[in-house]
Enzyme design. Structure first.
Site, short mmCIF file in Angstrom:
data_model
loop_
_atom_site.label_atom_id
_atom_site.label_comp_id
_atom_site.label_asym_id
_atom_site.label_seq_id
_atom_site.Cartn_x
_atom_site.Cartn_y
_atom_site.Cartn_z
N GLN A 198 0.83 -1.21 0.00
CA GLN A 198 0.00 0.00 0.00
C GLN A 198 0.86 1.26 0.00
O GLN A 198 0.47 2.29 -0.54
CB GLN A 198 -0.93 0.01 1.22
N ASP A 239 -6.76 1.31 12.43
CA ASP A 239 -7.98 0.58 12.06
C ASP A 239 -8.93 0.44 13.23
O ASP A 239 -10.14 0.28 13.04
CB ASP A 239 -7.61 -0.80 11.51
N LYS A 250 -1.96 -1.45 10.23
CA LYS A 250 -1.29 -2.35 9.28
C LYS A 250 -0.08 -3.03 9.89
O LYS A 250 0.69 -2.40 10.61
CB LYS A 250 -0.89 -1.51 8.05
#
Ligand code: MRU
Length: 347
Positions: A198, A239, A250
């Site tokens: 990402q 998150d 992550k």
């Protein structure tokens, strides 16, 4: 500040998403017409990033119920809750997904005496509100966070937390955007973020568009850069943050936080209030998504390991609160003592 792309847009009667699995090589916008397609897009990371999956799921719920022919609220509500559970099952770790779905659910309940067609429209309106609120909130996170960035700072970030991952601007990424806009002469170290890259694929793409100077590094380089004075501050997204400040983000975030503490580098987590989970006390209780081993054993569908190699692939990790300098939110910076100060955000 204007962003030239939107990861999610509602167009008349369907969603349009920028397929993040294709970036940066191809900028493909796909139509999403059904709740099943929304589930699939979230599962496959075509839409990803905690706030973005919450927004998409809220629209998905509307797509799930809009053609229902229920005779009364009770049977409509059974179907609605079936779609809520289905959408929640797409990814377990980011709390924004259940947060957005529960918010729609509560709005439906508050309007349960209305006509069912009207309730469907209220669901769409609520999804649109969640979407537009996130844009506003992310801008504010950036404004608040930019104040922590000193002129000439080298900022290290992980994964992708930009407009792709949110309604617009991003969370940690919004801090970069606003610090750059304030002429702070920043330079960004971008962790590539194995296994799905990402950082390498998405954060670089967004930084180039914003014309912010950066270098891409492999994840394992971060420690050495910190130890040699090349990093002034670390800013990442989240998150799910529990009541005591433990943070799911992550995979690789925990290592960065420990290394930052060892090297006396401030470590900030930028997030909207919708990413806090006050019903969960500590990070140990968070479900960590485990993804397919092929994400590690293969690169672009080509196997890079001996056949039958077993791989373990947790998508997130937990950073205990003691490694975190502060949280950057739309309501300002949250400093330790986190349990008390996080609670205050919601009072
Ligand atoms: O698996 P992903 O790409 O959805 O993981 C995303 C992250 O971990 C982000 O840091 C987090 O969702 C914050 S995005 C503003």
């Amino acid at each position: 500040m204007k962003q030239a792309y939107e990861s999610i847009a509602w167009q008349e009667d369907h969603l349009v998403i920028l397929d993040q699995t294709q970036l940066p090589l191809r900028e493909i916008y796909s139509d999403v017409n059904t709740v099943g397609q929304v589930w699939d897009a979230i599962k496959k990371l075509k839409i990803r990033g905690a706030p973005a999956i919450g927004i998409a799921a809220a629209y998905g719920l509307y797509l799930g119920v809009r053609d229902l022919k229920s005779k009364n609220f009770t049977s409509f509500n059974v179907e609605l809750n079936r779609w809520i559970e289905y959408l929640k099952s797409s990814r377990p770790t980011a709390v924004n997904l259940s947060w957005a779905l529960e918010r729609v659910n509560q709005t439906v309940y508050a309007n349960k005496d209305k006509d069912l067609e009207e309730i469907k429209e209220i669901i769409l309106k609520t999804a649109e509100t969640i979407h537009s609120e996130d844009k506003r909130v992310c801008r504010k996170i950036g404004q608040n966070g930019a104040k922590l960035v000193k002129k000439g700072s080298n900022i290290l970030t992980h994964c992708n937390t930009g407009g792709l991952a949110t309604g617009a601007y991003g969370t940690a990424f919004s801090v970069l955007l606003h610090a750059n806009d304030d002429d702070k002469d920043i330079h960004v170290w971008v962790d590539e973020t194995r296994p799905l890259l990402q950082g390498a694929r998405l954060t670089t793409w967004e930084l180039q568009k914003a014309e912010i100077p950066f270098h891409l590094i492999t994840d394992s380089m971060a420690g050495s850069l910190m130890n040699t004075g090349k990093v002034d501050i670390v800013v990442v997204g989240a998150d799910r943050v529990t009541a005591n400040g433990d943070t799911a983000n992550k995979i690789g975030t925990y290592s960065l936080a420990v290394l930052a503490k060892e090297n006396n580098i401030p470590f900030y987590v930028a997030l909207p209030l919708s990413s806090f989970d006050l019903e969960t006390d500590t990070g140990e209780e968070i479900e960590i998504e485990e993804r397919e081993p092929e994400e590690i054993t293969h690169l672009n569908k080509t196997q890079i390991t001996p056949k039958k190699t077993k791989a373990y692939n947790p998508a997130f990790d937990i950073t205990p609160n003691k490694y975190i300098t502060g949280f950057i939110t739309e309501k300002g910076i949250v400093e330790p003592n986190f349990k008390k100060n996080i609670k205050k955000l919601f009072d």
